[in-house]
Design a protein around this motif. Structure first.
Motif, PDB file in Angstrom:
ATOM      1  N   ILE A 384       0.685  -1.187   0.120  1.00  0.00           N
ATOM      2  CA  ILE A 384       0.092   0.077  -0.045  1.00  0.00           C
ATOM      3  C   ILE A 384       0.916   1.222   0.065  1.00  0.00           C
ATOM      4  O   ILE A 384       0.623   2.075  -0.827  1.00  0.00           O
ATOM      5  CB  ILE A 384      -0.813  -0.058   1.274  1.00  0.00           C
ATOM      6  N   ILE A 385       1.694   1.280   0.977  1.00  0.00           N
ATOM      7  CA  ILE A 385       2.533   2.472   1.029  1.00  0.00           C
ATOM      8  C   ILE A 385       3.924   2.652  -0.066  1.00  0.00           C
ATOM      9  O   ILE A 385       4.242   3.633  -0.418  1.00  0.00           O
ATOM     10  CB  ILE A 385       3.238   2.570   2.348  1.00  0.00           C
ATOM     11  N   GLY A 386       4.228   1.438  -0.338  1.00  0.00           N
ATOM     12  CA  GLY A 386       5.247   1.346  -1.290  1.00  0.00           C
ATOM     13  C   GLY A 386       4.825   1.717  -2.784  1.00  0.00           C
ATOM     14  O   GLY A 386       5.869   2.106  -3.643  1.00  0.00           O
ATOM     15  N   ARG A 387       3.567   1.468  -3.068  1.00  0.00           N
ATOM     16  CA  ARG A 387       3.203   1.554  -4.595  1.00  0.00           C
ATOM     17  C   ARG A 387       3.437   3.213  -4.967  1.00  0.00           C
ATOM     18  O   ARG A 387       4.075   3.567  -6.033  1.00  0.00           O
ATOM     19  CB  ARG A 387       1.841   1.241  -4.643  1.00  0.00           C
ATOM     20  N   PRO A 388       2.987   3.970  -4.163  1.00  0.00           N
ATOM     21  CA  PRO A 388       3.439   5.714  -4.763  1.00  0.00           C
ATOM     22  C   PRO A 388       4.924   5.901  -4.946  1.00  0.00           C
ATOM     23  O   PRO A 388       5.480   6.833  -5.541  1.00  0.00           O
ATOM     24  CB  PRO A 388       2.675   6.751  -3.542  1.00  0.00           C
ATOM     25  N   GLY A 394      10.005   6.326  -8.657  1.00  0.00           N
ATOM     26  CA  GLY A 394      10.850   5.504  -9.484  1.00  0.00           C
ATOM     27  C   GLY A 394      11.898   4.565  -8.880  1.00  0.00           C
ATOM     28  O   GLY A 394      12.893   4.314  -9.384  1.00  0.00           O
ATOM     29  N   LYS A 395      11.503   4.234  -7.632  1.00  0.00           N
ATOM     30  CA  LYS A 395      12.482   3.520  -6.879  1.00  0.00           C
ATOM     31  C   LYS A 395      12.195   2.031  -7.015  1.00  0.00           C
ATOM     32  O   LYS A 395      10.967   1.759  -7.480  1.00  0.00           O
ATOM     33  CB  LYS A 395      12.243   3.874  -5.185  1.00  0.00           C
ATOM     34  N   SER A 396      13.198   1.457  -6.695  1.00  0.00           N
ATOM     35  CA  SER A 396      13.361  -0.136  -6.821  1.00  0.00           C
ATOM     36  C   SER A 396      12.464  -0.558  -5.778  1.00  0.00           C
ATOM     37  O   SER A 396      12.289  -0.065  -4.526  1.00  0.00           O
ATOM     38  CB  SER A 396      14.604  -0.707  -6.941  1.00  0.00           C
ATOM     39  N   LYS A 397      12.009  -2.092  -5.617  1.00  0.00           N
ATOM     40  CA  LYS A 397      11.387  -2.544  -4.714  1.00  0.00           C
ATOM     41  C   LYS A 397      12.200  -2.381  -3.396  1.00  0.00           C
ATOM     42  O   LYS A 397      11.494  -2.428  -2.189  1.00  0.00           O
ATOM     43  CB  LYS A 397      10.905  -3.980  -5.181  1.00  0.00           C
ATOM     44  N   ARG A 403      12.271   2.901   2.235  1.00  0.00           N
ATOM     45  CA  ARG A 403      11.514   4.091   2.477  1.00  0.00           C
ATOM     46  C   ARG A 403      10.275   3.743   3.259  1.00  0.00           C
ATOM     47  O   ARG A 403       9.715   4.404   4.306  1.00  0.00           O
ATOM     48  CB  ARG A 403      11.115   4.508   0.951  1.00  0.00           C
ATOM     49  N   VAL A 404       9.371   2.597   2.993  1.00  0.00           N
ATOM     50  CA  VAL A 404       8.147   2.231   3.771  1.00  0.00           C
ATOM     51  C   VAL A 404       8.331   1.881   5.371  1.00  0.00           C
ATOM     52  O   VAL A 404       7.756   2.663   6.053  1.00  0.00           O
ATOM     53  CB  VAL A 404       7.704   0.916   3.283  1.00  0.00           C
ATOM     54  N   LEU A 439       2.274  10.550   2.178  1.00  0.00           N
ATOM     55  CA  LEU A 439       3.661  11.268   2.567  1.00  0.00           C
ATOM     56  C   LEU A 439       4.656  10.529   1.708  1.00  0.00           C
ATOM     57  O   LEU A 439       5.888  11.076   1.261  1.00  0.00           O
ATOM     58  CB  LEU A 439       4.048  10.892   3.847  1.00  0.00           C
ATOM     59  N   ALA A 440       4.459   9.343   1.390  1.00  0.00           N
ATOM     60  CA  ALA A 440       5.258   8.348   0.435  1.00  0.00           C
ATOM     61  C   ALA A 440       5.664   9.123  -0.976  1.00  0.00           C
ATOM     62  O   ALA A 440       6.837   8.901  -1.620  1.00  0.00           O
ATOM     63  CB  ALA A 440       4.675   7.148   0.214  1.00  0.00           C
ATOM     64  N   ALA A 441       4.562  10.048  -1.453  1.00  0.00           N
ATOM     65  CA  ALA A 441       4.738  10.574  -2.731  1.00  0.00           C
ATOM     66  C   ALA A 441       5.673  11.788  -2.533  1.00  0.00           C
ATOM     67  O   ALA A 441       5.967  12.661  -3.588  1.00  0.00           O
ATOM     68  CB  ALA A 441       3.448  11.132  -3.250  1.00  0.00           C
ATOM     69  N   GLU A 442       6.150  12.245  -1.116  1.00  0.00           N
ATOM     70  CA  GLU A 442       6.876  13.655  -0.946  1.00  0.00           C
ATOM     71  C   GLU A 442       6.126  14.830  -1.619  1.00  0.00           C
ATOM     72  O   GLU A 442       6.782  15.525  -2.449  1.00  0.00           O
ATOM     73  CB  GLU A 442       8.314  13.417  -1.588  1.00  0.00           C
ATOM     74  N   PRO A 443       4.992  15.068  -1.019  1.00  0.00           N
ATOM     75  CA  PRO A 443       4.038  16.119  -1.440  1.00  0.00           C
ATOM     76  C   PRO A 443       4.463  17.302  -0.868  1.00  0.00           C
ATOM     77  O   PRO A 443       5.272  17.283   0.155  1.00  0.00           O
ATOM     78  CB  PRO A 443       2.623  15.689  -0.991  1.00  0.00           C
ATOM     79  N   ASP A 444       3.955  18.540  -1.572  1.00  0.00           N
ATOM     80  CA  ASP A 444       4.126  19.872  -0.881  1.00  0.00           C
ATOM     81  C   ASP A 444       2.909  20.274  -0.364  1.00  0.00           C
ATOM     82  O   ASP A 444       2.508  20.903   0.674  1.00  0.00           O
ATOM     83  CB  ASP A 444       4.244  20.898  -1.885  1.00  0.00           C
ATOM     84  N   ILE A 445       1.555  19.829  -0.628  1.00  0.00           N
ATOM     85  CA  ILE A 445       0.177  19.976  -0.092  1.00  0.00           C
ATOM     86  C   ILE A 445      -0.511  18.538   0.232  1.00  0.00           C
ATOM     87  O   ILE A 445      -0.586  17.830  -0.710  1.00  0.00           O
ATOM     88  CB  ILE A 445      -0.681  20.652  -1.106  1.00  0.00           C
TER      89      ILE A 445
END
Length: 547
Positions: A384-388, A394-397, A403-404, A439-445
């Motif tokens: 769930i968290i790893g998908r974004p 573009g990270k590897s598994k 990161r997860v 947060l996984a997508a490293e958003p600004d908003i």
């Protein structure tokens, strides 16, 4: 019902124990030695945090347990008969006819393909209590009692043609059509805005009093239960903390945990204001005269202009149908705007989602209200968290896995949860996972759509604290949509009050929530329940006088 009948015991629960099988095959105790009685015409409030056993006890009172759970000890006497000894067929005959259940989300409980009237009448017809014509007439009578609009024709509507408050009252009509002896209310007003909640609570209370129906009222909101319960039973971790008269529990709690609940609710009512320290900064998000509609006849957002800065929280408040969530859909591009401009970091955002770049999509993320609907129950937290992380960055598994793990630490969940699935988590833990996924997508908003409305006060405060810490650490900007004004006080720098698609008040939180108020803001503030049993009567009297 005469006074003698009202004094007789309807429900007698003694030594109730309920267990569930864990993924490892071991038995986990959900409810331990629960005991209480309920008289005819009496309301018992069940209070406690997520996982306390409130809903589990409520369902057991109907001789029902969720899949994987079982009643392993105790007895449940309903009208003198131990319902644990009933056959499955006898249990089905009891449920709906003499014991009825009102769920938290009416919108999720109604079939969208059938009219409201057909669904309200169905249980009485299937139990052969009423014929079709009789059931239809009783439904109309209940619609009138519950003050639903156009009661003679309201049943012809489909669920999507009714508001949340109307659907909640229609569900009450569905439960009451067989004239049951016992009602089980399971968080029935949690998802409603404060003004609608007042109307629904008043309707529920009138129904109970007029018909002498007994009720179990499950909620995490002490101020709500104060308006409807005669007695309160406080639960924690499946065990009873204390039981007593509603006023005694709320005004003079004995046990430490109950004192914590009362103190948390009282602190939320007072609150404090978050200062706006972002004056002079350029906004990361700017809306100018935005207009959006679902159809040519339904303008949902009209001429909205707002700004959101880095590290700032802008709360959007208002009743159901005011345009709060619709505005969020416009910002993320799910509902393309018709006119007006939306700028993100100084660049014009295309109206529709499919027109935006992947990087823009990454930078504006959304956390939804109901984690159970937002999370795939068959996927692990790693998936769930790893998908974004894989999709946007573009990270590897293997990189995504690391990161997860870091995100789990950030949202204060153990790393051992990596391979768990949502059904094995509590409500608060699921919401943390939704936060981590955003947060996984490293958003600004981050757009937060009613993210704590379904959580109990202590868990909600944990989530709000987490959001504050993440904002301070990462400089996130929050667009915070809520109907909970106490949450606004504790989190938001600025507030936009919406009504019928328009912003009627906009400014710093301290200004909006201090007199002189805009009349609509004053109505919202006056509709926030207080922890005293006479509050609802006072509010209804004031509204009646004003009308």
């Amino acid at each position: 019902m005469n006074d003698r009948q009202r004094d007789t015991t309807l429900l007698d629960v003694q030594g109730l124990r309920i267990e569930a099988l864990t993924p490892s095959g071991a038995a986990a105790v959900l409810v331990e030695n629960a005991s209480f009685t309920l008289k005819r015409g009496e309301v018992l409030g069940l209070i406690g945090e997520s996982g306390a056993g409130k809903s589990t006890i409520g369902l057991a009172s109907m001789n029902y347990t969720r899949a994987g759970c079982a009643i392993t000890a105790g007895r449940i006497l309903f009208d003198g008969r131990d319902i644990l000894n009933l056959s499955e067929r006898e249990g089905r005959a009891l449920r709906g006819a003499r014991i009825a259940y009102i769920a938290q989300s009416a919108a999720a409980s109604f079939n969208p393909a059938l009219t409201i009237g057909r669904q309200v009448c169905e249980v009485a017809i299937r139990h052969k209590i009423l014929g079709k014509a009789e059931a239809k007439q009783r439904a109309v009578d209940l619609f009138r009692t519950l003050e639903l609009p156009d009661p003679e024709t309201f049943g012809n509507r489909y669920p999507h043609q009714a508001s949340g408050g109307q659907l909640q009252r229609a569900m009450a009509a569905m439960a009451m059509i067989t004239e049951p002896d016992l009602l089980v209310f399971d968080e029935p007003t949690t998802a409603l805005d404060v003004t609608t909640q007042v109307e629904v609570l008043a309707a529920f209370r009138k129904l109970i009093r007029d018909r002498g129906t007994a009720a179990l009222y499950i909620t995490h909101d002490l101020a709500v239960v104060a308006q409807i319960a005669d007695r309160i039973m406080v639960l924690r971790h499946g065990k009873t903390v204390e039981t007593g008269d509603a006023d005694d529990i709320l005004q003079h709690p004995r046990e430490t945990y109950t004192k914590q609940l009362v103190a948390e609710r009282a602190a939320a009512m007072i609150g404090h204001f978050i200062a706006d320290n972002h004056a002079g900064e350029a906004p990361v998000l700017s809306l100018k005269a935005v207009v959006a509609s679902y159809s040519s006849l339904n303008r949902a957002v009209s001429d909205v202009s707002l700004e959101l800065k880095r590290g700032e929280t802008l709360a959007i408040v208002g009743e159901s149908g005011s345009g709060k969530s619709t505005l969020a859909r416009v910002v993320v591009g799910l509902l393309p705007r018709e006119s007006g401009d939306i700028d993100f970091k100084g660049e014009r955002l295309p109206p529709a989602l499919h027109e935006r770049s992947r990087d823009t999509l990454r930078r504006i993320q959304m956390i939804y209200q109901i984690p159970d609907l937002a999370l795939n129950p068959k996927q692990t937290l790693l998936e769930i968290i790893g998908r974004p992380i894989e999709f946007y960055l573009g990270k590897s598994k293997e990189e995504a896995r690391e990161r997860v793990l870091a995100l789990l630490r950030q949202i204060e969940l153990p790393e051992s949860y990596l391979l768990r699935k949502p059904p094995a988590l509590s409500g608060g833990q699921k919401q943390r996972v939704c936060i981590a996924r955003a947060l996984a997508a490293e958003p600004d908003i981050v757009i937060c759509d009613e993210v704590v409305s379904a959580l109990d006060p202590l868990v909600a405060e944990e989530i709000l604290g987490l959001l504050r810490r993440l904002q301070e650490t990462l400089g996130l900007a929050y667009l915070f949509i809520t109907h909970d004004l106490s949450t606004v006080r504790r989190l938001a720098n600025k507030v936009a009050v919406m009504r019928k698609g328009e912003v009627v008040a906009y400014g710093e939180t301290s200004e909006i929530f201090s007199p002189p108020y805009h009349p609509y803001t004053k109505l919202l503030l006056s509709s926030v329940p207080e922890m005293r049993s006479d509050w609802l009567d006072e509010v209804l009297q004031m509204r009646s006088f004003r009308d």
